[in-house]
Scaffold this motif. Structure first.
Motif, PDB file in Angstrom:
ATOM      1  N   ALA A 193      68.076 132.626  87.974  1.00 38.00           N
ATOM      2  CA  ALA A 193      68.052 131.666  89.083  1.00 38.00           C
ATOM      3  C   ALA A 193      68.683 130.338  88.649  1.00 38.00           C
ATOM      4  O   ALA A 193      69.451 129.721  89.398  1.00 38.00           O
ATOM      5  N   GLU A 194      68.393 129.926  87.409  1.00 35.68           N
ATOM      6  CA  GLU A 194      68.981 128.668  86.910  1.00 35.68           C
ATOM      7  C   GLU A 194      70.503 128.764  86.865  1.00 35.68           C
ATOM      8  O   GLU A 194      71.220 127.822  87.206  1.00 35.68           O
ATOM      9  N   ARG A 195      70.999 129.944  86.471  1.00 35.92           N
ATOM     10  CA  ARG A 195      72.463 130.113  86.394  1.00 35.92           C
ATOM     11  C   ARG A 195      73.081 130.186  87.782  1.00 35.92           C
ATOM     12  O   ARG A 195      74.237 129.828  87.969  1.00 35.92           O
ATOM     13  N   CYS A 196      72.321 130.651  88.764  1.00 38.39           N
ATOM     14  CA  CYS A 196      72.833 130.654  90.150  1.00 38.39           C
ATOM     15  C   CYS A 196      72.853 129.226  90.697  1.00 38.39           C
ATOM     16  O   CYS A 196      73.788 128.826  91.383  1.00 38.39           O
ATOM     17  N   VAL A 197      71.816 128.458  90.354  1.00 37.62           N
ATOM     18  CA  VAL A 197      71.758 127.066  90.808  1.00 37.62           C
ATOM     19  C   VAL A 197      72.926 126.274  90.221  1.00 37.62           C
ATOM     20  O   VAL A 197      73.576 125.478  90.907  1.00 37.62           O
ATOM     21  N   SER A 198      73.233 126.524  88.943  1.00 35.42           N
ATOM     22  CA  SER A 198      74.322 125.765  88.304  1.00 35.42           C
ATOM     23  C   SER A 198      75.696 126.274  88.726  1.00 35.42           C
ATOM     24  O   SER A 198      76.716 125.658  88.404  1.00 35.42           O
ATOM     25  N   GLY A 199      75.732 127.400  89.436  1.00 33.66           N
ATOM     26  CA  GLY A 199      77.015 127.916  89.930  1.00 33.66           C
ATOM     27  C   GLY A 199      77.706 128.871  88.983  1.00 33.66           C
ATOM     28  O   GLY A 199      78.800 129.361  89.264  1.00 33.66           O
ATOM     29  N   ASP A 200      77.085 129.189  87.834  1.00 33.05           N
ATOM     30  CA  ASP A 200      77.700 130.122  86.875  1.00 33.05           C
ATOM     31  C   ASP A 200      77.736 131.537  87.432  1.00 33.05           C
ATOM     32  O   ASP A 200      78.654 132.306  87.173  1.00 33.05           O
ATOM     33  N   VAL A 201      76.658 131.911  88.129  1.00 31.51           N
ATOM     34  CA  VAL A 201      76.551 133.277  88.657  1.00 31.51           C
ATOM     35  C   VAL A 201      76.479 133.192  90.178  1.00 31.51           C
ATOM     36  O   VAL A 201      75.774 132.333  90.721  1.00 31.51           O
ATOM     37  N   GLN A 202      77.252 134.056  90.836  1.00 33.60           N
ATOM     38  CA  GLN A 202      77.300 134.062  92.308  1.00 33.60           C
ATOM     39  C   GLN A 202      76.341 135.111  92.865  1.00 33.60           C
ATOM     40  O   GLN A 202      76.177 136.179  92.285  1.00 33.60           O
ATOM     41  N   ILE A 203      75.730 134.772  94.012  1.00 30.17           N
ATOM     42  CA  ILE A 203      74.875 135.723  94.721  1.00 30.17           C
ATOM     43  C   ILE A 203      75.702 136.308  95.866  1.00 30.17           C
ATOM     44  O   ILE A 203      76.247 135.557  96.671  1.00 30.17           O
ATOM     45  N   HIS A 204      75.790 137.639  95.919  1.00 28.46           N
ATOM     46  CA  HIS A 204      76.586 138.275  96.979  1.00 28.46           C
ATOM     47  C   HIS A 204      75.666 138.992  97.958  1.00 28.46           C
ATOM     48  O   HIS A 204      75.092 140.035  97.624  1.00 28.46           O
ATOM     49  N   ILE A 205      75.521 138.402  99.141  1.00 27.90           N
ATOM     50  CA  ILE A 205      74.718 139.059 100.180  1.00 27.90           C
ATOM     51  C   ILE A 205      75.684 139.793 101.102  1.00 27.90           C
ATOM     52  O   ILE A 205      76.515 139.173 101.766  1.00 27.90           O
ATOM     53  N   ASP A 206      75.577 141.102 101.103  1.00 29.33           N
ATOM     54  CA  ASP A 206      76.494 141.932 101.888  1.00 29.33           C
ATOM     55  C   ASP A 206      76.200 141.804 103.378  1.00 29.33           C
ATOM     56  O   ASP A 206      77.091 141.567 104.187  1.00 29.33           O
ATOM     57  N   ARG A 207      74.920 141.952 103.750  1.00 27.03           N
ATOM     58  CA  ARG A 207      74.538 141.852 105.165  1.00 27.03           C
ATOM     59  C   ARG A 207      73.104 141.393 105.281  1.00 27.03           C
ATOM     60  O   ARG A 207      72.298 141.616 104.387  1.00 27.03           O
ATOM     61  N   THR A 208      72.800 140.773 106.414  1.00 25.64           N
ATOM     62  CA  THR A 208      71.432 140.343 106.690  1.00 25.64           C
ATOM     63  C   THR A 208      70.960 141.037 107.958  1.00 25.64           C
ATOM     64  O   THR A 208      71.696 141.088 108.946  1.00 25.64           O
ATOM     65  N   PHE A 209      69.763 141.593 107.916  1.00 28.51           N
ATOM     66  CA  PHE A 209      69.179 142.298 109.065  1.00 28.51           C
ATOM     67  C   PHE A 209      67.905 141.571 109.498  1.00 28.51           C
ATOM     68  O   PHE A 209      67.325 140.812 108.723  1.00 28.51           O
ATOM     69  N   SER A 210      67.437 141.855 110.732  1.00 34.13           N
ATOM     70  CA  SER A 210      66.163 141.291 111.193  1.00 34.13           C
ATOM     71  C   SER A 210      65.027 142.248 110.802  1.00 34.13           C
ATOM     72  O   SER A 210      65.275 143.390 110.391  1.00 34.13           O
ATOM     73  N   LEU A 211      63.788 141.800 110.994  1.00 36.79           N
ATOM     74  CA  LEU A 211      62.639 142.640 110.635  1.00 36.79           C
ATOM     75  C   LEU A 211      62.650 143.962 111.414  1.00 36.79           C
ATOM     76  O   LEU A 211      62.357 145.023 110.863  1.00 36.79           O
ATOM     77  N   GLU A 212      63.016 143.885 112.707  1.00 33.73           N
ATOM     78  CA  GLU A 212      63.058 145.103 113.526  1.00 33.73           C
ATOM     79  C   GLU A 212      64.138 146.069 113.040  1.00 33.73           C
ATOM     80  O   GLU A 212      64.108 147.256 113.360  1.00 33.73           O
ATOM     81  N   GLU A 213      65.113 145.522 112.297  1.00 37.01           N
ATOM     82  CA  GLU A 213      66.244 146.364 111.851  1.00 37.01           C
ATOM     83  C   GLU A 213      66.052 146.929 110.440  1.00 37.01           C
ATOM     84  O   GLU A 213      67.019 147.381 109.825  1.00 37.01           O
TER      85      GLU A 213
END
Ligand SMILES: NC(=O)c1ccc[n+]([C@@H]2O[C@H](COP(=O)([O-])OP(=O)(O)OC[C@H]3O[C@@H](n4cnc5c(N)ncnc54)[C@H](OP(=O)(O)O)[C@@H]3O)[C@@H](O)[C@H]2O)c1
Length: 314
Positions: free
Chosen positions: A271-291
């Motif tokens: 998490a610290e490395r994501c905050v500093s920008g060293d590591v990227q988080i890749h979210i492919d898709r976001t769904f709702s609870l019903e989905e």
């Protein structure tokens, strides 16, 4: 929720009472939950180890282990968190993240970094711990191969191994080759057309989906090399812990299963490395609870690049 193992259509939406936190537990008002292959395995009840605690029917009727949200209330003995705190963690034992409220042990949770959204934070606990521990021995000049590298854990593992100075090969299906390159993989292999165990030997193989024989894994390793399985078929995992161990010893290699230490110590450094920008988080898709059924199918059918998130407080 679900009452029987099966495909995504065994899942249904139902109103349940809001649970009360017991001693040492925290009630979290959920914001986001990310999916892991372990959710898919617990839905199907396959491999067999996914039925631990509930052989005929699921022990936990609400899935979702990577949780992020705000503390609603705390049980007796909880000292680290108070109502309103923003938290995230891997709730693998209790699960329950695909809901508006989830109970988690205090020890599973960490305070969410301010600069990460709940959705981003929810991608880190399980996949991050696997990636951090799986690539811990990657270093300058080492040839590292990650099998299943286009998924949730793999997307972090490629970046970590590359930043450690390793030469990284990512293996996944053809639709994920470009994605793995974009994360920093030096070489990519489509597992449907090429068997990585018949190519160049490697110093470290991190395998997220083991199903081959131990002889194939021995073949994939250079002398002194190490093969770490994180998940796969029960048969393959049993063979790795028995024959693989012996074969590795006899041939100057190490073949084994990585039992990942879950909990904040495993994912906070990422998490610290994501905050500093060293590591990227890749979210492919976001769904709702019903989905959630569609989200599960998206992961289970292998279409996701990186992580998939269910946004609960939409
Ligand atoms: N050891 C432990 O302590 C521990 C703890 C928690 C979780 N786990 C395990 O860790 C693993 C983590 O997976 P994850 O959440 O990162 O999964 P994920 O996001 O689903 O990624 C797995 C990737 O592997 C690919 N794949 C499937 N079959 C493959 C094959 N034969 N060869 C190469 N790639 C293949 C998938 O793509 P396609 O399906 O599209 O081909 C997908 O891109 C799971 O097996 C889970 O059970 C282990």
């Amino acid at each position: 929720m679900y009452d029987q193992y099966g495909p995504p259509d065994v899942l249904r939406v139902e109103n349940l009472p809001v649970p009360s936190p017991g001693p040492g537990q925290v009630l979290v008002e959920m914001s986001a939950t990310s999916l892991n292959l372990s959710d898919w395995e617990c839905l199907l009840g396959k491999p067999m180890y996914a039925r631990i605690g509930g052989f005929r029917s699921p022990a936990r009727r609400v899935l979702g282990s990577d949780i992020a949200g705000r503390v609603e209330s705390v049980g007796s003995g909880v000292t680290r968190f108070h109502p309103g705190d923003e938290v995230y963690g891997d709730n693998l034992d209790l699960k329950g993240g695909f809901a508006e409220y989830a109970l988690a042990p205090e020890s599973a949770l960490s305070r969410k970094p301010e600069t990460l959204t709940f959705a981003e934070a929810s991608t880190l606990p399980q996949a991050g711990a696997i990636a951090m521990q799986g690539t811990a021995t990657a270093g300058p000049g080492r040839r590292v191969l990650i099998n299943g590298a286009g998924g949730g854990s793999g997307a972090f593992a490629i970046q970590l191994a590359k930043q450690a100075g390793a030469h990284v090969t990512g293996v996944d299906n053809a639709g994920k080759l470009e994605f793995m390159r974009s994360l920093g993989a030096d070489e990519v292999i489509d597992y449907r057309s090429q068997d990585y165990t018949r190519g160049e030997p490697h110093d470290l193989v991190l395998d997220l989906v083991s199903y081959r024989s131990v002889f194939a894994y021995r073949r994939a390793l250079a002398r002194g090399g190490r093969y770490l399985s994180v998940g796969g078929t029960t048969r393959s995992l049993l063979r790795i812990t028995t024959g693989g161990f012996v074969l590795g010893r006899l041939t100057g290699r190490r073949i084994g299963v990585l039992v990942v230490k879950l909990g904040p110590a495993g994912f906070e450094p990422l998490a610290e490395r994501c905050v500093s920008g060293d590591v990227q988080i890749h979210i492919d898709r976001t769904f709702s609870l019903e989905e959630v059924p569609q989200a599960m199918a998206h992961v289970g059918e292998g279409r996701a690049l990186g992580k998939v998130v269910v946004q609960i407080d939409q």
